[in-house]
Every structure is written in C-alpha cells, then in structure tokens.
Motif scaffolding. Sequence first.
Motif, PDB file in Angstrom:
ATOM      1  N   ILE A  79      15.444  -0.075  -7.859  1.00 47.09           N
ATOM      2  CA  ILE A  79      14.596  -0.974  -7.077  1.00 47.09           C
ATOM      3  C   ILE A  79      14.722  -2.380  -7.648  1.00 47.09           C
ATOM      4  CG2 ILE A  79      12.203  -1.572  -6.511  1.00 47.09           C
ATOM      5  CD1 ILE A  79      11.582   1.400  -6.437  1.00 47.09           C
ATOM      6  N   GLY A  80      14.865  -3.350  -6.769  1.00 49.76           N
ATOM      7  CA  GLY A  80      14.937  -4.741  -7.197  1.00 49.76           C
ATOM      8  C   GLY A  80      13.564  -5.385  -7.170  1.00 49.76           C
ATOM      9  N   ASP A  81      13.153  -6.007  -8.271  1.00 50.60           N
ATOM     10  CA  ASP A  81      11.846  -6.641  -8.400  1.00 50.60           C
ATOM     11  C   ASP A  81      12.015  -8.141  -8.185  1.00 50.60           C
ATOM     12  OD1 ASP A  81       8.945  -5.953  -9.829  1.00 50.60           O
ATOM     13  OD2 ASP A  81       9.600  -8.010 -10.133  1.00 50.60           O
ATOM     14  N   GLY A  99      15.790  -0.107  -2.897  1.00 49.45           N
ATOM     15  CA  GLY A  99      14.444  -0.493  -2.504  1.00 49.45           C
ATOM     16  C   GLY A  99      14.125  -1.821  -3.156  1.00 49.45           C
ATOM     17  N   ILE A 100      13.153  -2.543  -2.608  1.00 50.35           N
ATOM     18  CA  ILE A 100      12.760  -3.806  -3.225  1.00 50.35           C
ATOM     19  C   ILE A 100      11.257  -3.847  -3.410  1.00 50.35           C
ATOM     20  CG2 ILE A 100      14.748  -5.148  -2.452  1.00 50.35           C
ATOM     21  CD1 ILE A 100      12.994  -6.300  -0.232  1.00 50.35           C
ATOM     22  N   ARG A 101      10.844  -4.617  -4.397  1.00 52.60           N
ATOM     23  CA  ARG A 101       9.432  -4.858  -4.665  1.00 52.60           C
ATOM     24  C   ARG A 101       9.195  -6.341  -4.458  1.00 52.60           C
ATOM     25  NH1 ARG A 101       5.710  -7.896  -8.102  1.00 52.60           N
ATOM     26  NH2 ARG A 101       4.000  -6.507  -8.670  1.00 52.60           N
ATOM     27  N   ILE A 127      10.105  -1.056   1.072  1.00 50.64           N
ATOM     28  CA  ILE A 127       9.573  -2.202   0.347  1.00 50.64           C
ATOM     29  C   ILE A 127       8.254  -1.792  -0.298  1.00 50.64           C
ATOM     30  CG2 ILE A 127       8.590  -4.528   0.542  1.00 50.64           C
ATOM     31  CD1 ILE A 127      10.497  -5.046   2.854  1.00 50.64           C
ATOM     32  N   ARG A 128       8.111  -2.111  -1.579  1.00 49.76           N
ATOM     33  CA  ARG A 128       6.830  -1.903  -2.245  1.00 49.76           C
ATOM     34  C   ARG A 128       6.081  -3.227  -2.279  1.00 49.76           C
ATOM     35  NH1 ARG A 128       6.156  -1.219  -8.710  1.00 49.76           N
ATOM     36  NH2 ARG A 128       4.178  -2.332  -8.808  1.00 49.76           N
ATOM     37  N   VAL A 129       4.838  -3.193  -1.812  1.00 48.07           N
ATOM     38  CA  VAL A 129       3.979  -4.367  -1.891  1.00 48.07           C
ATOM     39  C   VAL A 129       2.763  -4.003  -2.727  1.00 48.07           C
ATOM     40  CG1 VAL A 129       4.739  -5.212   0.349  1.00 48.07           C
ATOM     41  CG2 VAL A 129       2.668  -3.839   0.208  1.00 48.07           C
ATOM     42  N   THR A 176       7.793  -0.528   8.555  1.00 47.24           N
ATOM     43  CA  THR A 176       6.729   0.389   8.128  1.00 47.24           C
ATOM     44  C   THR A 176       7.093   1.238   6.915  1.00 47.24           C
ATOM     45  OG1 THR A 176       7.503   2.080   9.683  1.00 47.24           O
ATOM     46  CG2 THR A 176       5.780   0.578  10.461  1.00 47.24           C
ATOM     47  N   LYS A 177       8.304   1.102   6.393  1.00 42.78           N
ATOM     48  CA  LYS A 177       8.704   1.905   5.223  1.00 42.78           C
ATOM     49  C   LYS A 177       8.177   1.244   3.951  1.00 42.78           C
ATOM     50  CE  LYS A 177      12.868   4.033   7.121  1.00 42.78           C
ATOM     51  NZ  LYS A 177      14.330   4.223   6.969  1.00 42.78           N
TER      52      LYS A 177
END
Length: 366
Positions: A79-81, A99-101, A127-129, A176-177
């Motif tokens: 995952i890229g932050d 995935g990205i944050r 995407i993580r928020v 929505t992911k």
Amino acid sequence: MFPIRATRKINVGSVVIGGGAPVSLQSMTNTNTADAAATLAQIRRVASAGCDIIRCAIPDEAAVCALPEILAGSPIPVIGDIHFDYRLALGAIRAGIHGIRINPGNIGSADRVRAVAEAAGEAGIPIRVGANSGSLPKGLLERKLSSGLNRMDAMAQALAEAALDQVRLLEQYGFTKVKVSLKSSSVTSTVAACRYFAKISDIPLHIGITEAGPPSIGMIKSSVGIGTLLMEGIGETMRVSLTADPVREIVAGLAILEAAGLRKAEPEIVSCPTCGRTRINLEALATEVSDFVESLKASGKRIGLKKIAVMGCVVNGPGEASDADLGLAGGANGMAVVFRNGAVVQTLPEKEALEFLKKGIADSVS
C-alpha cells in the motif's frame, strides 16, 4: 466465538479484507522508500514474521520511481501512503500499487480527488481513508461537545463523521472500494470511535492505536485497544504501531490475534509466574525458549507443536501443563524434568533440560 461484524469485502492484492475474511495484519516500512533494495529487504523480513500487507511512505517522486522494483520483488501486497500531492498517488497507481492510503481532504481540489478516485477505480485497487484525533476538521469536536456529549463520545462521533465525510468525497465519483481508520493515541477514544462507526457503517475498519509509543508501553496500549475491538467482532485489518523495528509490530500483532482466538498459536508458549518454590532460573529459560521459537519462525520454518510449557516447579509442571506437547519443569538442586503430553521422560540438570527441550522443538520443524 464472538459475532463478527458484517462488512463489505475488498481486496488488497491477493488479501481479502472484510466480508468475513480473517483479520489481516499490517505494518509499515521505515526505510527510505527510494532505496528499493533496503525497502525490499525489510518487506521480506516482516513477511517472514507473518505480515499480510505492508505500507510504504511515498513522499516524493524518487519513491514513486522505486515502486516497480519494490512491487516486483515484494512477497506481500504493498500500500502506498500518500499525503498532499495527488500526483504521487497517480504515479503509485500507474506503477501497480495494490492500494493507497490518502485523506481526500488534504489532496486538494475536487478535480484532484476525482483524478485519484478514477485512477484507483480503473486499476481496481482500494483506498484507505481515515481520521486522526490530532487533525479533525476545525470546529467539529467543539460542536459535538457543545451538544452535551462527554469528551470521549464527542471524540468518537467526530472521528467517525470526519472519516465518512472523506468517504463521501470519493463516492461522489463512484468510488466505493474503501476502508476506514479511526485513530487516537487514547485507547478509550479509539475504541469508542470504532464502536460508533461499526454501528452506522458496513465499511471495513483498519484498527490500531496510533502513536502508541515504545514497545514496553505501546504493546500494552495496543493489546487493550485492539484486543477489546477484536473480541467485539470489530476490525477487519490491524496494525500494532510501535516505535520499533516493524518486525516487532508483527510479533505483537500475531500475539494479539492468537490471544483473541483469531489465529492459532504455532506454537503457544506458556510459563508460570515465579514463586518461592522455584529453584531454576525460570525467567531466563522462558525467554530463551521464546527467542528460539521466534528465530525458527522468522526463518520461515513451521513448528509442529501446538503447546510448549516452561514451568517453575513440578506442582505447575506436568500437572497443570499436561496438555503441552513438550515442556520442562524445575526441580530441586538445579535439576529439571522434561515431559511430553504430561508424562516425564527425563530428569536433567537445568542447562541440559533446556537443550533437550530445544532439540525437541527443532526436531518438530518442517
């Protein structure tokens, strides 16, 4: 078994999050991401220790340029932050990140948020928020407090609502992911926020206590906070945040999952507290056995024992630990008994008993 919260399902590479999937364990590299060789070496170490997903800081273009090499060599999803610069998010997506944050609110204009959402959607990555107690939108917490809520409940609702506002920015563009993190250095505030969010949304939660501190403190705070949530069926992915080598985060995280009954200990190590009956150096013996087991596991080996016991005396030895596959218990005059499945097989001097135990562990390795 406690009920598991029903959530949406997303994928980070090959790892399924939510939808009833096992809780995944994450950590974050602390190398310079632009140094692909050093970053890959650390990723391989945490993967060998049991990490499921790794996150890397992407602070600049040099880090983006290193991603193809890192992604090609990583044994686990990456995952890229990313903060502030939406172009770094786009570059990471083009490189093939899993995935990205981001926090959409600090990426910039609506056009920039849309560009990231559309690129992630086309790539099929999540995407993580999240929301952090130290960076809530101005006035939000104060409004909650003025409504009559106590500070803990006000913080819980503020964190949850701030995160949902971020999610809505992405949903405007059909994305929505998502998964959400709600974090505070306060254990009680974090737990309250995750409980509140779990009641109002089916979005998967990444749980942890942020800025938990050095291992001696951070592992206690994380165990209490993460463990409480897991035992309530809340949390689809987790990180134990420690000021330490990322491998220590994974070791601690596995221990929490094992204690919560969400992963099988391979093996479980039990040892009794010392008392006036103890006539061996129990603390040193237990530490050496634990370190030996961890070294085997870190090298990628699987130990074929379910339970190992290191006990102070025969009162707590073969009796209370009769379900151990292998164990030792202190005796008199520097001697110790070694037992298998509750039956004594040898009585040996303390050091020889330790070596006998370690050989038994090593012989079970596959």
